[in-house]
Every structure is written in C-alpha cells, then in structure tokens.
Design a protein around this motif. Structure first.
Motif, short mmCIF file in Angstrom:
data_model
loop_
_atom_site.label_atom_id
_atom_site.label_comp_id
_atom_site.label_asym_id
_atom_site.label_seq_id
_atom_site.Cartn_x
_atom_site.Cartn_y
_atom_site.Cartn_z
N VAL A 175 37.32 35.14 24.70
CA VAL A 175 37.74 34.61 25.99
C VAL A 175 39.04 35.29 26.41
CG1 VAL A 175 36.67 32.33 25.80
CG2 VAL A 175 38.94 32.71 24.84
N GLY A 176 39.33 35.26 27.70
CA GLY A 176 40.57 35.80 28.22
C GLY A 176 40.62 35.64 29.72
N ASP A 177 41.82 35.38 30.24
CA ASP A 177 41.99 35.24 31.69
C ASP A 177 42.15 36.64 32.27
OD1 ASP A 177 42.48 34.48 34.26
OD2 ASP A 177 44.37 33.43 33.84
N LEU A 178 41.04 37.27 32.60
CA LEU A 178 41.04 38.68 33.02
C LEU A 178 41.59 38.88 34.42
CD1 LEU A 178 37.55 39.78 31.63
CD2 LEU A 178 39.78 39.83 30.49
N ASP A 179 41.47 37.87 35.28
CA ASP A 179 41.93 38.02 36.67
C ASP A 179 43.17 37.20 36.98
OD1 ASP A 179 40.81 35.54 36.57
OD2 ASP A 179 39.19 35.95 37.99
N LYS A 180 43.78 36.62 35.95
CA LYS A 180 45.05 35.89 36.07
C LYS A 180 45.01 34.77 37.09
CE LYS A 180 47.90 39.79 34.54
NZ LYS A 180 49.06 40.66 34.84
N ASP A 181 43.87 34.05 37.14
CA ASP A 181 43.77 32.91 38.05
C ASP A 181 43.93 31.59 37.31
OD1 ASP A 181 41.40 32.74 36.65
OD2 ASP A 181 40.11 32.57 38.42
N GLY A 182 44.27 31.66 36.03
CA GLY A 182 44.46 30.45 35.24
C GLY A 182 43.19 29.88 34.67
N ARG A 183 42.06 30.56 34.90
CA ARG A 183 40.77 30.10 34.40
C ARG A 183 40.22 31.16 33.45
NH1 ARG A 183 38.11 28.46 40.27
NH2 ARG A 183 39.70 26.93 40.88
N PRO A 184 40.08 30.83 32.18
CA PRO A 184 39.65 31.86 31.22
C PRO A 184 38.21 32.29 31.43
CG PRO A 184 39.71 29.70 30.16
CD PRO A 184 40.33 29.53 31.52
N GLU A 185 37.98 33.60 31.37
CA GLU A 185 36.63 34.14 31.40
C GLU A 185 36.00 34.03 30.01
OE1 GLU A 185 37.82 34.51 34.90
OE2 GLU A 185 39.02 35.78 33.61
N LEU A 186 34.71 33.75 29.97
CA LEU A 186 33.95 33.72 28.73
C LEU A 186 33.20 35.03 28.61
CD1 LEU A 186 32.79 32.33 26.21
CD2 LEU A 186 31.07 31.27 27.70
N ILE A 187 33.40 35.73 27.50
CA ILE A 187 32.82 37.06 27.30
C ILE A 187 31.83 36.97 26.15
CG2 ILE A 187 33.31 39.48 26.86
CD1 ILE A 187 36.21 38.81 27.86
N VAL A 188 30.57 37.28 26.44
CA VAL A 188 29.47 37.10 25.48
C VAL A 188 28.85 38.46 25.17
CG1 VAL A 188 27.26 35.97 25.04
CG2 VAL A 188 28.99 34.83 26.47
N GLY A 189 28.67 38.74 23.88
CA GLY A 189 27.99 39.95 23.46
C GLY A 189 26.55 39.65 23.05
#
Length: 359
Positions: free
Chosen positions: A296-310
């Motif tokens: 996970v990581g807040d890629l766009d700095k909007d305070g909402r973490p992105e979920l990254i799935v492989g």
C-alpha cells in the motif's frame, strides 16, 4: 522505493546480495543510494526489505538475507548515508534461514521492532516468527502461530502496533496445527510489546464474516499488508489468497480486506476483491494468482492509501500489477490501473511483475 537484489555478486563474492534505495521526486525516480551490506558468499542480502518512515525520509531500513538481517539507522535522505554503521544480526545455529522481514512499533515508544519470518519448517505449517531476535539470547519465536510473512499496524486503535503473520500452508500429517486453506495470526501490541508466549487470535476463511470457504491450496495469508483503508483510525488487514478458485477457475486468486475493530471478533465487514470485481481490469482466469503480492502507499498524496496487488501468474506468468485508488471507505475500483510487462515495454524473459520481492 527500496529494491533488494539477493543474487547480486559483490566483486568475486557470488550471491552476496545488494540493497538500493531509489529516490522519488517531481519527475519520478531520479537518484539511487546503495546501502552497505556484509560481503559473504551466498548471504543474499536483499532477499526481503522493509522500511519504517519518518516524515519524508526513512528512520529505519531492514534488509533480510539468507543467514541474518541488517538494520540501517536514520533518518537519511538522498545526500546522506544511514546514520552510523549498519547493525548486522547474524543468525545463530538455532535460527533457520530468513524468508521475510518487517518493521513496526509494537510498544508505542516510537522505535520499530524487527520482525523476522523464517523459511518453512518441516514439522510445521509455516516458519517461525521472531520479534527483535537476539542470537545471543534464548531462541524465542512467537508461540501458537506459524508464519511466512508478517506486517504491523494498529488494528484495535489502542495506540500500539499489532503483529499479523500469514501462514498460507495447509495442515498436513506432521503439522496438524495449520488451518485448511491458510490463515493469519494476530498478536496485539502493548506497552511491553507482544508476548512471545501468548496465543494469537486466528482468522481464516471459516471465521464468521470472512467471505469464501476454506479449501485446500487457497494459500490464504500468502501475502498481507496492514493499513487504514477506510480512514476510521483502525488499521485493516489485507490478505492475499493467490490459490483461491473463482468458480471453476483454479488459482485465479483473491484479496480479502478484514477491517480493524476496537472490540469484538475480527471478520465482521470483511470483503473480497478479485479480477471479477466491478471495474477491476482483466478477468479471473485459472493460474492468474491475483494477490500473490500486496503493498500500500498514498501515491497521489490525497490522504487515501492506494492498494497495490500483484498477480504473478497473469499473462502466462509474465505477471501484472493492479493499483486500486484509495476511496472513502473501500478502494475505488472504478479508476483501477492494470500494469503489465507489455505496457511498460519490458522484455518477457525475466519479468514477473506480480512476484513478492519486497517493497
């Protein structure tokens, strides 16, 4: 971004391993810092890596190798090396080889504990999970729950990080303690950290509220991450089950989100994401292994973490990665991006975008 290269040679020393920090900026990745690792043949430092952030820099970086781990102090940035000499914690004879490392504050003192997971052990469903292992002291793995991966987050909102371990292997003749289809184990943190002798809370697909059914080879707990997806102040547990069958499609894979709770039994409100979930690109197919890695990581700095799935098996085992934007209560699947090797212009020969290689 921290990248491990466990089979990197150091001069004439084969498979010594290497760990590199790739620094981001307004124009993407621009600089790199190679961290100093021990030079030992076959040590494979960088087999797994973990970071504990502090502001815009790293307070700690942990690199796992075949026979130990290296802890780097900080904070440090693009122009500064890690503070002081790296601390090598060499495995003793009682410690099996490592498979996974994590960092997290389990006692609320602002400093992260080292969490080490070993390789599979023959008489267990998984490996040992150790917290701040001291090779000069008695060998003291967490009791009552095996694991191959681990993560830390405050699941019950008491201010202390909680330890979650994934144990994806089925029970077998010599490992009757395992769960059908895999499981996760949770040890709650406190002012004194987590107790090595306390029995963990266990969650699997037989737990009330958790979607799906526990079936052999589901590999529930093969990957996991812990973060507050719905921004309620409680960390949610995200669990990968790359062996999950979707209908008749074996090993299509699924990801289950288990919301944190201040009290009561974990499992209530859980939901599953697959390639058949609305607006998630692609479709569930046999062997896709969606959920083989998670971060996970807040890629766009909007305070909402992105979920990254492989998905390691996607596209004939070339692999793929899905980025699910953060939403108000659940990931916003309507803007999910799917990244493939072909889309990046990468050659097929040595690419598996869905592999769990550390982050």
């Amino acid at each position: 971004m921290i990248v491990g290269a466990p089979f990197e040679d150091n001069g004439s020393t084969a498979d010594a391993g290497a760990v590199t920090v790739l620094w981001g900026g307004r124009r993407g990745l621009s600089k790199a810092t190679t961290l100093r690792t021990p030079v030992a043949e076959g040590a494979r430092y960088g087999l797994d890596v973990a970071a504990y952030p502090q502001g815009k820099s790293f307070a700690r970086v942990l690199a796992g190798g075949w026979d130990g781990s290296v802890l780097y102090g900080g904070p440090f940035g693009t122009s500064t090396a890690p503070g002081g000499a790296p601390t090598l914690v060499q495995n003793d004879r009682a410690t099996p080889s490592l498979a996974h490392v994590a960092l997290g504050d389990l006692d609320g003192d602002g400093r992260p504990e080292r969490v080490l997971s070993t390789v599979r052990l023959g008489d267990r469903s998984g490996g040992d999970v150790l917290v701040d292992h001291d090779p000069n002291a008695s060998y003291a793995p967490q009791q009552g729950g095996d694991g191959l991966v681990a993560a830390v987050g405050d699941i019950n909102g008491d201010g202390y990080g909680d330890l979650v371990a994934g144990d994806p292997d089925d029970a077998h003749a010599t490992a009757a303690d395992g769960s059908l289809g895999g499981r996760i184990s949770i040890w709650y943190g406190s002012k004194s950290g987590v107790s090595a002798t306390a029995s963990p809370v266990r969650v699997d697909q037989r737990t009330t509220g958790v979607p799906g059914a526990a079936e052999r080879d589901d590999e529930f707990g093969s990957s996991l991450t812990v973060t507050d997806l719905n921004r309620d102040g409680l960390a949610d547990i995200v669990v990968g089950a790359p062996g999950e069958a979707i209908g008749a499609k074996r090993d299509a894979g699924a990801v289950t989100v288990i919301p944190g709770r201040r009290s009561g039994t974990l499992g209530t409100g859980s939901y599953t994401i697959t390639q058949d979930t609305a607006n998630v690109p692609g479709s569930s197919e046999s062997g896709d292994e969606f959920g083989s890695s998670l971060t996970v990581g807040d890629l766009d700095k909007d305070g909402r973490p992105e979920l990254i799935v492989g998905g390691g098996g996607e596209d004939g085992y070339r692999g793929a990665v899905w980025v699910l934007p953060g939403g108000t209560s659940v990931p916003a699947t309507d803007n999910t991006v799917m990244i493939t090797a072909k889309a990046l212009g990468l050659k097929d020969d040595f690419v598996d975008l869905g592999a769990d290689t550390g982050s």
